[in-house]
Design a protein around this motif. Sequence first.
Motif, short mmCIF file in Angstrom:
data_model
loop_
_atom_site.label_atom_id
_atom_site.label_comp_id
_atom_site.label_asym_id
_atom_site.label_seq_id
_atom_site.Cartn_x
_atom_site.Cartn_y
_atom_site.Cartn_z
N ASN B 225 0.84 -1.19 0.00
CA ASN B 225 0.00 0.00 0.00
C ASN B 225 0.87 1.24 0.00
O ASN B 225 2.07 1.17 0.27
CB ASN B 225 -0.90 0.01 1.24
CG ASN B 225 -2.29 -0.52 0.93
OD1 ASN B 225 -2.89 -0.11 -0.05
ND2 ASN B 225 -2.77 -1.43 1.74
N HIS B 226 0.22 2.36 -0.26
CA HIS B 226 0.91 3.65 -0.35
C HIS B 226 1.38 4.08 1.04
O HIS B 226 0.62 4.06 2.00
CB HIS B 226 -0.09 4.66 -0.92
CG HIS B 226 0.50 5.96 -1.33
ND1 HIS B 226 1.02 6.86 -0.43
CD2 HIS B 226 0.63 6.54 -2.54
CE1 HIS B 226 1.44 7.93 -1.07
NE2 HIS B 226 1.23 7.75 -2.37
N ALA B 227 2.65 4.45 1.12
CA ALA B 227 3.25 4.81 2.41
C ALA B 227 2.68 6.09 2.99
O ALA B 227 2.80 6.34 4.19
CB ALA B 227 4.76 4.97 2.25
N GLY B 228 2.06 6.92 2.14
CA GLY B 228 1.52 8.17 2.65
C GLY B 228 0.06 8.08 3.03
O GLY B 228 -0.38 8.71 3.98
N THR B 229 -0.70 7.29 2.29
CA THR B 229 -2.16 7.34 2.42
C THR B 229 -2.71 6.23 3.30
O THR B 229 -3.92 6.18 3.52
CB THR B 229 -2.81 7.25 1.03
OG1 THR B 229 -2.45 5.99 0.44
CG2 THR B 229 -2.36 8.36 0.12
N THR B 230 -1.86 5.32 3.76
CA THR B 230 -2.35 4.18 4.54
C THR B 230 -2.05 4.40 6.03
O THR B 230 -0.89 4.38 6.42
CB THR B 230 -1.69 2.87 4.07
OG1 THR B 230 -1.74 2.83 2.64
CG2 THR B 230 -2.40 1.67 4.65
N PRO B 231 -3.09 4.64 6.84
CA PRO B 231 -2.84 4.85 8.27
C PRO B 231 -2.17 3.63 8.89
O PRO B 231 -2.34 2.51 8.41
CB PRO B 231 -4.25 5.04 8.85
CG PRO B 231 -5.14 5.33 7.69
CD PRO B 231 -4.51 4.67 6.50
N MET B 232 -1.43 3.86 9.96
CA MET B 232 -0.68 2.77 10.59
C MET B 232 -1.60 1.61 10.96
O MET B 232 -1.23 0.45 10.80
CB MET B 232 0.04 3.29 11.86
CG MET B 232 1.03 4.42 11.61
SD MET B 232 2.21 4.21 10.24
CE MET B 232 3.26 2.91 10.86
#
Lengths: 411, 411
Positions: B225-232
Amino acid sequence: MTSELRMNGERLMASLYELGAIGALPQGGVCRLALSDEDRQGRDWAVARMQALGLSVTVDAIGNTVGVYPGLTDTPPVMMGSHIDTVATGGLYDGNYGVLSGLEVIATLKDAGMRLRRPVAVAFFTNEEGSRFQPDMMGSLVYQGGLALETALATRGIDGVTVGDALRQIGYAGPASVGDNRVDSYFELHIEQGPVLDEEGLAIGVVDGVQGISWTEFHLQGVSNHAGTTPMRLRHDAGYVAARIGVFARQLAQELGGDQVATVGHLVFTPNLVNVIPDTVTLTVDLRNTDAEALRLAEQRLWAFAEQAAHEEGISVSRNMLARFEPTPFAPEMVELVAAQARLRGLPSRRMPSGAGHDAQIMAAMCPAGMIFVPSVAGLSHNINEFTAPQDLIAGANVLLGAVVQRADRA
Amino acid sequence: MTSELRMNGERLMASLYELGAIGALPQGGVCRLALSDEDRQGRDWAVARMQALGLSVTVDAIGNTVGVYPGLTDTPPVMMGSHIDTVATGGLYDGNYGVLSGLEVIATLKDAGMRLRRPVAVAFFTNEEGSRFQPDMMGSLVYQGGLALETALATRGIDGVTVGDALRQIGYAGPASVGDNRVDSYFELHIEQGPVLDEEGLAIGVVDGVQGISWTEFHLQGVSNHAGTTPMRLRHDAGYVAARIGVFARQLAQELGGDQVATVGHLVFTPNLVNVIPDTVTLTVDLRNTDAEALRLAEQRLWAFAEQAAHEEGISVSRNMLARFEPTPFAPEMVELVAAQARLRGLPSRRMPSGAGHDAQIMAAMCPAGMIFVPSVAGLSHNINEFTAPQDLIAGANVLLGAVVQRADRA
């Protein structure tokens, strides 16, 4: 009552499928790399739509294309925009959705015979994706004045062709100048490209800013030794320090909370053999936060931890900033307009940051800017399986319509 | 008094340099891959030395070469052995040191006109390194009966040539059979290939066994998944689980203590991009211990941790055993003979396991076996900079001499 103004959802969907057929891949999805022949066909198609709507169309020297629908006054326009270039394995919606919804907003106004106080514009910016030419968001950067036109034109793509040559080749080295643009404000409607709205069952993301980005590359230099004959106490294991950094990055994001994310996406062992302690590891940590101070704190804690962990293992560490962007907060009045439209239309929404980069963050330096997100199923992005349900796409476009009318018609 | 019997150290060193000149690399070090033309030259040279000593030389069907110095009785010999093949970037000492010291032991006996109760033999086994043909320790395995001759001969090397063809090509497909070998006992003198003796300033390692080896490959399958848009909280990050396993492996070795070592040597991220959460990670954990029960416990704890960590992250894990060898304890009477010789000669020593594999562990299945280690500077091994000081090499060879005399002359 803007709450009663609704666009023609079927026409919006038809336009998405029509543009998506240009550069369509056999396995599904789309490839229209910036300034390729497919991009030219997509541009020609979008310009034809602008002309059919009677807009005055200008193309500037970096290929940014703007269609303007006149207002009752000759003032700077309220602009809607995004991009129509895609990554090599793109979907139908990333970028295109914002541009085509902008066209439908104007079509709706035209169909209703409405003129607003201010002009309304729709724009597609050149090379937002950055797949062929670096940096990404190139067109909006030049438009806004953050990147010199000459530098952009001289940029060589992955195929060796310069932006300038590619623009001339596809006929989009336009006559409009880039140094003196004036815009009232900028709205960008986009798919979320993340899983949050889909996961939470919400229709609208009221985007309050774009996360700042910090990419640190760590180079860990230890000592390579035999995995069997080297006692634990005599090791200088770069892989172990990398593992500690990987675990710490997660803890850091959890401790800082809020929007903070941290990702180790790239990691390479050398010599990478089962029975040899790795002497060299390169890894990256991607940190993002909408809060500038929190992002700086995250960086400092990460760097301090990496140095401490390397020291404890008796290895050396160096770091290299691969990228660094400050967070971009959006203008509160623009964020509030979007939130009000979602409320008015009964659409469940939430405030959220954008974790990905968008032209809106570039435009935010020259005018009040805002963004509207709609759900991406499973958060898939830059993927041929990118998908948003038609009703979500239409709902988002109606929020854009309402917000633009409010903004452009204000006193 | 065997304590007064000393070998000619200068002659030992001269023989090491002479054999090291065969297959010498321009940058230093040696390349004599098993059954290569360089190996043939090395074998011819060693056989000539055996013949010059008047030994009766036999070559068996897998190319193992044994020279026997007769005893006062016609009984199975006390054997000294190792190998003379090297890795592609080998040093002068790995293997060669044990074989040439064995020849010097016999030369010393001959010079002194000494016959012992039992015959004394020196052997070099085929393809100990396993660099060209798998598995390693092939010759001793066939000699001992642990690997069928036909299987070994049919093995294809990295260059596509079979062991059988390579043996015929260099003239070492010998007439001696391999099924009925009888050996009184086996001593192997070897450089440590680890840093312990060098680090602790000791002359002799009294090797009490060879570590068991467990190589687990984990395949972690998460979601990219996208490192920016995927919450932890929505992540299924295979890289994070890999990092936790890396940290746990170190903790496990420290908690189990003793000889336990644990190494993550191989780790590969996919897609391995800065801003993408890795969906797939493959990593290996190399566990070694001289205690069979402790090694099993280490494996069980590692596997349980990996499953728990994967479960907590919502990813799947599978594992694959790349290698598994039980620990090999050496015969206590052989270990004690070596320890006694070190004491007798005033050489500081310690008990220690071998972390690397050796022909001695194969021979231990057919007769009492033991090993003697001498220091490797900085633990360098399989490296052109492999080095042991001449006085250490000579001291180790004298321990071998004393132990062999004691063993072969016992009642």
